[in-house]
Design a protein around this motif. Structure first.
Motif, mmCIF file in Angstrom:
data_model
loop_
_atom_site.group_PDB
_atom_site.id
_atom_site.type_symbol
_atom_site.label_atom_id
_atom_site.label_comp_id
_atom_site.label_asym_id
_atom_site.label_seq_id
_atom_site.Cartn_x
_atom_site.Cartn_y
_atom_site.Cartn_z
ATOM 1 N N ALA A 57 -25.164 0.589 24.241
ATOM 2 C CA ALA A 57 -24.535 -0.401 23.590
ATOM 3 C C ALA A 57 -25.798 -1.404 23.961
ATOM 4 O O ALA A 57 -25.196 -1.626 25.810
ATOM 5 C CB ALA A 57 -23.667 -0.593 22.946
ATOM 6 N N SER A 58 -26.079 -2.789 23.737
ATOM 7 C CA SER A 58 -25.627 -3.894 24.729
ATOM 8 C C SER A 58 -24.666 -4.570 25.681
ATOM 9 O O SER A 58 -23.787 -4.095 25.489
ATOM 10 C CB SER A 58 -25.811 -5.112 23.642
ATOM 11 N N GLY A 59 -25.402 -4.772 26.575
ATOM 12 C CA GLY A 59 -24.703 -5.506 28.019
ATOM 13 C C GLY A 59 -25.290 -4.683 29.086
ATOM 14 O O GLY A 59 -24.939 -5.222 30.365
ATOM 15 N N LEU A 60 -25.577 -4.090 28.705
ATOM 16 C CA LEU A 60 -27.094 -3.210 30.133
ATOM 17 C C LEU A 60 -28.051 -4.104 29.286
ATOM 18 O O LEU A 60 -29.232 -3.801 28.755
ATOM 19 C CB LEU A 60 -27.140 -2.061 29.651
ATOM 20 N N PRO A 61 -29.061 -4.951 30.731
ATOM 21 C CA PRO A 61 -30.191 -5.850 30.440
ATOM 22 C C PRO A 61 -31.117 -4.840 30.292
ATOM 23 O O PRO A 61 -31.582 -3.772 30.996
ATOM 24 C CB PRO A 61 -30.291 -6.532 32.080
ATOM 25 N N VAL A 62 -32.401 -4.938 29.045
ATOM 26 C CA VAL A 62 -33.319 -4.563 29.476
ATOM 27 C C VAL A 62 -34.405 -4.166 30.989
ATOM 28 O O VAL A 62 -34.593 -5.407 31.289
ATOM 29 C CB VAL A 62 -34.026 -4.641 28.190
#
Length: 201
Positions: free
Chosen positions: A173-178
């Motif tokens: 999920a989100s939390g890791l920057p693109v």
């Protein structure tokens, strides 16, 4: 980089310069560090390099780094064999293990699909993943490829492949920057990404 030093010193600088992420100045600093180290320290470095090439291999089951036929994770009976987390490189296994949020097994692809650099699905350990899933014991596959262009392309390809096996697939999920690499993510960010992973439709 122009040749400034003679013989062995320049050769050492050139060899360090071949390593990924090492520029000319860093290569020079490393060479002079070796030059100023005592013989025992240099011998330890040489022994470590020889040992890595002689003893380290890839786990026959997951593709992680191992010194035996199976890596430490695959040999651990406490791991949940019904969940497989798919990563690009062995360094990603280390990053995820640091979070202490994941207790399943891994599958290391050995890279990501990158047509520009000539890397296709057949160059990765995709066939081996499908073989592992064919046992019918896996209830979830977590796609933990890097959140960049090639990582997303690899995840999309795997999602299409895994649909035919009817195995539930989720993505971190989100939390890791693109655009970031897993190895540079801190434990909290990576841990939250695992907690908030979502099912791929």
């Amino acid at each position: 980089m122009p040749v400034i030093y003679e013989g062995a010193v320049q050769d050492l600088i050139d060899e360090f310069g071949e390593l990924p992420g090492i520029g000319p100045k860093t290569a020079q600093r490393l060479a002079f560090h070796v030059l100023s180290s005592d013989s025992a320290a240099v011998e330890r470095l040489v022994d470590a390099l020889h040992a890595v090439k002689a003893r380290v291999r890839f786990c026959e089951q997951c593709g992680n780094i191992a010194e035996d036929t199976l890596c430490a994770v695959c040999k651990d009976p406490r791991r949940d064999a019904s969940v497989i987390c798919v990563v690009e490189e062995p360094k990603d296994v280390v990053a995820i293990e640091r979070t202490q949020e994941y207790r399943g097994l891994y599958h290391v692809l050995g890279g990501a699909i990158d047509p520009i650099n000539g890397v296709g699905p057949d160059d990765l350990r995709v066939r081996e993943l499908l073989t592992r899933l064919g046992s019918g014991n896996v209830v979830e596959v977590i796609l933990a490829t890097d959140p960049n262009v090639v990582g997303e392309a690899t995840a999309a390809y795997l999602t299409r492949m895994l649909r035919t096996l009817e195995v539930p697939v989720s993505r971190l999920a989100s939390g890791l920057p693109v655009g970031a690499d897993l190895e540079y993510a801190d434990e909290v960010t990576l841990g939250r990404a695992f907690e908030g992973r979502r099912r791929v439709e």
